[in-house]
Design a protein around this motif. Structure first.
Motif, PDB file in Angstrom:
ATOM      1  N   ALA A  40       0.823  -1.205   0.000  1.00  0.00           N
ATOM      2  CA  ALA A  40       0.000   0.000   0.000  1.00  0.00           C
ATOM      3  C   ALA A  40       0.858   1.256   0.000  1.00  0.00           C
ATOM      4  CB  ALA A  40      -0.936  -0.003   1.214  1.00  0.00           C
ATOM      5  N   VAL A  41       1.947   1.241   0.761  1.00  0.00           N
ATOM      6  CA  VAL A  41       2.846   2.403   0.804  1.00  0.00           C
ATOM      7  C   VAL A  41       3.458   2.650  -0.564  1.00  0.00           C
ATOM      8  CG1 VAL A  41       5.004   3.283   1.779  1.00  0.00           C
ATOM      9  CG2 VAL A  41       3.331   2.177   3.268  1.00  0.00           C
ATOM     10  N   TYR A  42       3.926   1.610  -1.207  1.00  0.00           N
ATOM     11  CA  TYR A  42       4.523   1.761  -2.539  1.00  0.00           C
ATOM     12  C   TYR A  42       3.483   2.250  -3.541  1.00  0.00           C
ATOM     13  CZ  TYR A  42       7.011   0.368  -6.853  1.00  0.00           C
ATOM     14  OH  TYR A  42       7.616   0.346  -8.097  1.00  0.00           O
ATOM     15  N   THR A  43       2.276   1.679  -3.493  1.00  0.00           N
ATOM     16  CA  THR A  43       1.221   2.073  -4.431  1.00  0.00           C
ATOM     17  C   THR A  43       0.880   3.553  -4.295  1.00  0.00           C
ATOM     18  OG1 THR A  43       0.259  -0.150  -4.319  1.00  0.00           O
ATOM     19  CG2 THR A  43      -1.137   1.605  -5.179  1.00  0.00           C
ATOM     20  N   ALA A  44       0.710   3.997  -3.067  1.00  0.00           N
ATOM     21  CA  ALA A  44       0.305   5.391  -2.834  1.00  0.00           C
ATOM     22  C   ALA A  44       1.438   6.366  -3.081  1.00  0.00           C
ATOM     23  CB  ALA A  44      -0.214   5.553  -1.414  1.00  0.00           C
ATOM     24  N   LEU A  45       2.649   6.017  -2.654  1.00  0.00           N
ATOM     25  CA  LEU A  45       3.755   6.979  -2.644  1.00  0.00           C
ATOM     26  C   LEU A  45       4.755   6.761  -3.768  1.00  0.00           C
ATOM     27  CD1 LEU A  45       4.420   7.178   1.214  1.00  0.00           C
ATOM     28  CD2 LEU A  45       2.784   8.442  -0.205  1.00  0.00           C
ATOM     29  N   ALA A  46       4.332   6.059  -4.819  1.00  0.00           N
ATOM     30  CA  ALA A  46       5.204   5.897  -5.990  1.00  0.00           C
ATOM     31  C   ALA A  46       5.574   7.257  -6.570  1.00  0.00           C
ATOM     32  CB  ALA A  46       4.521   5.043  -7.049  1.00  0.00           C
ATOM     33  N   GLU A  47       4.675   8.208  -6.395  1.00  0.00           N
ATOM     34  CA  GLU A  47       4.922   9.615  -6.715  1.00  0.00           C
ATOM     35  C   GLU A  47       4.301  10.437  -5.589  1.00  0.00           C
ATOM     36  OE1 GLU A  47       4.906   9.566 -11.628  1.00  0.00           O
ATOM     37  OE2 GLU A  47       3.314  10.587 -10.545  1.00  0.00           O
ATOM     38  N   PRO A  48       4.665  11.722  -5.470  1.00  0.00           N
ATOM     39  CA  PRO A  48       4.093  12.548  -4.396  1.00  0.00           C
ATOM     40  C   PRO A  48       2.569  12.538  -4.424  1.00  0.00           C
ATOM     41  CG  PRO A  48       5.952  13.676  -5.386  1.00  0.00           C
ATOM     42  CD  PRO A  48       5.697  12.464  -6.235  1.00  0.00           C
ATOM     43  N   ILE A  49       1.980  12.521  -3.231  1.00  0.00           N
ATOM     44  CA  ILE A  49       0.521  12.456  -3.135  1.00  0.00           C
ATOM     45  C   ILE A  49      -0.041  13.577  -2.267  1.00  0.00           C
ATOM     46  CG2 ILE A  49       0.270  11.002  -1.060  1.00  0.00           C
ATOM     47  CD1 ILE A  49      -1.732   9.318  -2.715  1.00  0.00           C
ATOM     48  N   THR A  50       0.827  14.338  -1.610  1.00  0.00           N
ATOM     49  CA  THR A  50       0.377  15.416  -0.736  1.00  0.00           C
ATOM     50  C   THR A  50      -0.452  16.436  -1.513  1.00  0.00           C
ATOM     51  OG1 THR A  50       2.352  15.178   0.628  1.00  0.00           O
ATOM     52  CG2 THR A  50       1.114  17.233   0.846  1.00  0.00           C
ATOM     53  N   GLY A  51      -1.645  16.734  -1.010  1.00  0.00           N
ATOM     54  CA  GLY A  51      -2.516  17.709  -1.643  1.00  0.00           C
ATOM     55  C   GLY A  51      -3.232  17.201  -2.883  1.00  0.00           C
TER      56      GLY A  51
END
Length: 233
Positions: A40-51
């Motif tokens: 899940a961490v890799y899926t979400a944070l493969a690129e910046p997700i903030t905002g």
């Protein structure tokens, strides 16, 4: 080199470089789900997700976990798609702002996403399912220049609207396989140690090892009133 001794007295070995040392204060329940949580961490944070506004497709444990990772990492509006009320509720506990229940009459995922994003679409789609319908939603709901993290595995070939879903949108499809060693582990440790991410709502059952059948029954129940099952000796 790490040495493991099995009950048969067979000596097994694994390179020290393959081991990850957890904080001694880490709850064993959390430690037990680090491997799938890393997905899940890799899926979400493969690129910046903030905002970024996010669409999560899928209400299995991976979809619930990636919702929590997105929220703890500063995502904007999180829209979650699923069909089991119990798991949709878990995703809300993990930070989903909008739940789309596919079993409700007249539900249209694309229309709902567009309404929630004022016609722009989401910046990020996290597809935790991978079937044809989910891929169609992902390509239709991602905004121009947006990102799709493809974690779900289809049962066969998938057809896509390559021109309208990718080329004309300038969107990016990132294949997610496992996790990045060791970047993902450092990211996950930071989220857990800081208290920003609490994955415990995902663990709905804690049972003894000999009660394993109870865990399988819960996971296979028709109403899916189950997240992760953790077994202890």
């Amino acid at each position: 080199m790490l040495i493991f001794r099995a009950a048969s007295r067979t000596t097994l070995s694994s390179p020290r470089s393959a081991a990850w040392k957890n904080s001694p204060d880490l709850d064993p329940v959390k430690a037990a789900i680090l491997e799938p949580l890393g997905n899940a961490v890799y899926t979400a944070l493969a690129e910046p997700i903030t905002g970024q506004d996010v669409l999560v497709i899928g209400d299995g444990p991976a979809g619930i976990a990636v919702t929590g990772v997105s929220r703890s990492s500063g995502a904007g509006k999180i829209i979650h798609v699923g069909k089991y009320p119990f798991r949709l509720d878990l995703a809300r506990k993990m930070g989903a702002d909008v739940s789309i229940n596919l079993t409700e009459e007249g539900v249209d995922v694309v229309d709902t996403v567009m309404e929630e994003t004022e016609g722009m679409g989401v910046d990020v789609v996290l597809d935790m399912v991978g079937n044809q319908t989910a891929v169609n939603w992902a390509l239709s709901c991602v905004r121009k220049g947006g990102r799709i993290s493809a974690f779900g595995i289809p049962g066969g070939p998938i057809e896509i609207d390559y021109a309208n879903g990718v080329v004309f949108k300038g969107s990016r499809i990132l294949g997610i396989n496992g996790r990045i060693m060791y970047d993902t582990w450092f990211q996950m440790a930071g989220l857990l140690d800081s208290g920003a991410l609490d994955p415990t709502p995902i663990v709905t059952h804690q049972i003894k090892l000999e009660e394993f059948q109870k865990g399988f029954d819960a996971m296979n129940s028709s109403d899916r009133k189950c997240g992760k099952v953790v077994m202890f000796p």
